[in-house]
Enzyme design. Structure first.
Site, PDB file in Angstrom:
ATOM      1  N   ARG A 215     -11.322 -15.020  -3.717  1.00  0.00           N
ATOM      2  CA  ARG A 215     -11.072 -13.587  -3.741  1.00  0.00           C
ATOM      3  C   ARG A 215      -9.611 -13.347  -4.142  1.00  0.00           C
ATOM      4  O   ARG A 215      -8.764 -14.252  -4.034  1.00  0.00           O
ATOM      5  CB  ARG A 215     -11.357 -12.976  -2.380  1.00  0.00           C
ATOM      6  CG  ARG A 215     -10.387 -13.406  -1.309  1.00  0.00           C
ATOM      7  CD  ARG A 215     -10.855 -13.139   0.138  1.00  0.00           C
ATOM      8  NE  ARG A 215     -11.319 -11.828   0.387  1.00  0.00           N
ATOM      9  CZ  ARG A 215     -12.618 -11.505   0.506  1.00  0.00           C
ATOM     10  NH1 ARG A 215     -13.553 -12.432   0.433  1.00  0.00           N
ATOM     11  NH2 ARG A 215     -12.972 -10.282   0.735  1.00  0.00           N
ATOM     12  N   ALA A 236      -9.047 -19.776  -9.014  1.00  0.00           N
ATOM     13  CA  ALA A 236      -8.139 -19.318  -7.961  1.00  0.00           C
ATOM     14  C   ALA A 236      -8.069 -17.793  -7.901  1.00  0.00           C
ATOM     15  O   ALA A 236      -8.670 -17.098  -8.711  1.00  0.00           O
ATOM     16  CB  ALA A 236      -6.756 -19.914  -8.189  1.00  0.00           C
ATOM     17  N   HIS A 237      -7.307 -17.314  -6.946  1.00  0.00           N
ATOM     18  CA  HIS A 237      -7.231 -15.866  -6.700  1.00  0.00           C
ATOM     19  C   HIS A 237      -6.572 -15.110  -7.847  1.00  0.00           C
ATOM     20  O   HIS A 237      -5.652 -15.597  -8.479  1.00  0.00           O
ATOM     21  CB  HIS A 237      -6.507 -15.557  -5.389  1.00  0.00           C
ATOM     22  CG  HIS A 237      -5.182 -16.215  -5.206  1.00  0.00           C
ATOM     23  ND1 HIS A 237      -4.353 -15.923  -4.171  1.00  0.00           N
ATOM     24  CD2 HIS A 237      -4.546 -17.173  -5.919  1.00  0.00           C
ATOM     25  CE1 HIS A 237      -3.273 -16.663  -4.243  1.00  0.00           C
ATOM     26  NE2 HIS A 237      -3.362 -17.420  -5.291  1.00  0.00           N
ATOM     27  N   ASN A 238      -7.087 -13.911  -8.064  1.00  0.00           N
ATOM     28  CA  ASN A 238      -6.548 -12.986  -9.060  1.00  0.00           C
ATOM     29  C   ASN A 238      -6.690 -13.470 -10.492  1.00  0.00           C
ATOM     30  O   ASN A 238      -6.084 -12.896 -11.403  1.00  0.00           O
ATOM     31  CB  ASN A 238      -5.068 -12.662  -8.765  1.00  0.00           C
ATOM     32  CG  ASN A 238      -4.929 -11.825  -7.519  1.00  0.00           C
ATOM     33  OD1 ASN A 238      -4.879 -12.361  -6.409  1.00  0.00           O
ATOM     34  ND2 ASN A 238      -4.915 -10.516  -7.677  1.00  0.00           N
TER      35      ASN A 238
END
Lengths: 337, 337, 337
Positions: A215, A236-238
């Site tokens: 997330r 990974a995130h973003n």
């Protein structure tokens, strides 16, 4: 189930060469073909298998390779094979059912024709779209929106607030929406950055087994429409991944990277955080992308470079021993002077 | 929930620049900031986004970058952002409950304020500490000791005899305590070495999704306090990892390696068996550690070398074509003499 | 449980040096040995620990290293250790049982002495062989054939039509039989190639945690007898792996590759699609195999080369700076002439 070459040719948009009334009951691979099937010449390196094939017919793009056998002439034999396979293995009409050995919160919204296998757990306020199927022991977190005609296979985990489009396939063991790896080190303490965002996945995405998609810290980690993801992929995130990308096995991309549409990554490629990769880029296996790169090109190596530059560098290696020889001759010549 | 800049500044230990009574209701990222939020300048490469930001305020470490906008001056904008996020997303007070659709052996010891979601299976003699929460379909093996305020997410598997500290987070699909890869080949037969040890994990450890941490052959595989582990990380049997380490995605460490405190490994790094890595080492992505290395340094490459040496070697490549040119000139010169 | 050195020596086929009536109650490692145990000198780099060992006896292959201590002389101390460990940790006779909190279709065939833990789901027409044990939350798809004395650990997923031999161990989170990554791109659309085949696994195979083994497009993905697979390994569709192979952590092999018997792959190795690797090949960690390679050799690097050639290339690097020096001297000499 049996089909004539004539019927198959109509289905795939090809032209029968030879006897159109021949029956086949399946598809086989050229290097291990079997009687009663149609085979295909996809990879030209398998041409040597045509002469000895046991198959009754061959999908082929060049009539001259048929060698007197029956076949179907098509522009893309692999595509014809795929579509014929789908004829022989039609998607079974699954009954819709909700197994009694499931735990579904009263606030969950479930569409029509949904099937939910044993062991599934669906948390409050999740939405399961029409025609979607949840494999055994799938866990759906709170507020998840799963679109129409999706399928999760066994033991899939989807964290709260994830939004997933239509016709998305998620294979066993995959985890979607887990916390990003965000810590800020302060006086020797790794303080956790709350991971408050979510994951948003487009339509027609397929995700292999045992992947992990984090997330976002804030906002959303996004996967575009029709992107296909192999097994054991880490996102990974973003991260933002465009549409139509192909992410092959053991690919890993670090936080906040932006990947354009229709990029292809071969196996074990890694992408550094915060880089931007232009659309229609292609990366050789094991590449390591360390900086932003323009789209429309083929890259290889670590750090990833345009493939021509990469190949030149590799070729320099062979140069070195030749240079050493020349140099030694020169030195000897100079000493003899 | 709304907070004034004044309230936030007090919370993060910063100084308001501009109007302290401005209200914000969340945090946004500078490259995609939204009205009603406070944003932050963490990575200097995002400075270009300050002028056009839609956010109402900015965490900043240099007042001059504020460009006339409202802000909060702090020494570490990312840390301030993390702490402000935690204000806006306080950890929800979860009710403690043990769902009826769980299988918990009668000999299991369960602390106070524990929550156990549907589908969990807890084997004999396991101990679940106060305030811990088990996500749906978590499996806890016999004799496992899980400390206080831990959280396992969905579909986590913890093998028997594992010992896990306090405040440990374990994300979906992760497997802890599986057998080490230990075989001894004898007359062409791979005979299994019984894996009789366990895994011991310290306090404040976080482990991402779909990781695998092997039990020891004899003794314990150990993970120190406050070590943070990303997704898809493989830790082999008898490995010892110090405290405060950061192991990024797709990291893999082979058997009996010893890793000191506060080491950082970027993505896809691999560590050979039986090596020892000193404390405070840092490794670039895709490094391969083939031998024991001193602590306190930055390493890169495969085999991993100190980064300066690594960079020199990489630079040599550019040297080669220049050398070839010079050499050719010399040869021509010599021939012309 | 206590055993004398005499009893142990008989069991492992060794010869007692010293007092045969000494009792030990376990095995310890030489670098962290404890009183009341027998230890072993496996890796010669641990010889330094012999003098200070707290163990009461040592498995050793060279009597001279015993340093006056009691020991058991064996040809292979690690093998002796493994077999002695198995004496101290005999496989517990598990009761056979089928837990009531499972969902087993009425058409499933279950052998004798099977144990099925809570949360398991077994789909129609699957066959579970005699003596097999299914860990908690294991999901077995339709028509799967699982042989005798197999063990799945927690949260394992086996897709429909997989065929698994006898004495196969499958660790937590592993997914067997998921769809291969097969798409054919046509007018910008990635059309799915139906994955209609299955996975066939031989006898005595062990598979670690969070692996993914894809079903074949047509036919079978095959894993030969006695092949051992570590954690987080990815095996693509239509791959054929011989018998007795060792695939170490984070290994990945692409579609239709053929790997001969008794090949060994160290960690993070990758294999390109459609290549053929001869039997008894060994690959160093992080190798990338890009083309078919002869058996019986040791390879390293990316692209993988015979290790001698690889090492030569690496050594050339050191040559370059020497060459540069010589070249500069020559140039200076030429200019001074």
């Amino acid at each position: 189930m049996k089909l004539t070459l004539r019927e198959i040719a109509i289905h795939v948009g090809g032209k029968v060469i030879g006897d159109p009334e021949i029956n086949v009951s399946g598809v086989s691979e050229i290097q291990s073909s079997s009687p009663g099937t149609i085979t295909f010449l996809g990879n030209p390196k398998y041409k040597k298998y045509i002469a000895g094939t046991l198959a009754d017919a061959i999908f082929i793009s060049d009539e001259n390779h048929l060698d007197g056998k029956n076949g179907i002439l098509v522009s893309n034999p692999q595509l014809a094979m795929a579509r014929t396979l789908a004829l022989f293995f039609p998607e079974s009409e699954k009954n819709s059912f909700i197994h009694s050995d499931t735990t579904i919160d009263a606030t969950v919204s479930i569409g029509k024709n949904v099937s939910i296998e044993p062991g599934c757990v669906i948390h409050p306020k999740a939405v399961i779209g029409n025609g979607s199927r949840l494999g055994s022991n799938t866990v759906i977190g709170p507020n998840v929106i799963l679109g129409e005609k999706c399928q999760t296979h066994a033991n899939v985990s989807i964290y709260g607030n994830s939004i997933i489009g239509d016709r998305v396939q998620i294979h066993s063991g995959t985890s979607i929406g887990c916390d990003g790896f965000g810590f800020i080190t302060h006086d020797g303490v790794h303080e956790k950055i709350p991971q408050t965002g979510n994951v948003v996945i487009g339509n027609d995405v397929e995700i292999g087994s045992n992947c992990a998609i984090d997330r976002a810290t804030i906002g959303s980690t996004t996967i575009g429409n029709m992107t296909k993801i192999d097994n054991l992929v880490h996102i990974a995130h973003n991260v933002s991944i465009g549409k139509g990308c192909l992410l092959t096995g053991s690919f890993a991309v670090a936080g906040s990277a932006i990947i354009g549409d229709y990029c292809t990554f071969a196996g074990q490629v890694g992408v550094a955080p915060h880089v931007e990769i232009g659309a229609h880029s292609t990366f050789a296996a094991k590449s390591g992308i360390t900086k932003s790169l323009k789209g429309g090109k083929v890259y290889a190596g670590y750090p990833a470079r345009e493939i021509r530059e990469h190949n030149k560098r590799e070729a320099l290696f062979n140069e070195i021993s030749r240079m050493r020889q020349k140099l030694d001759q020169l030195i000897q010549g100079a000493e003899e002077m």
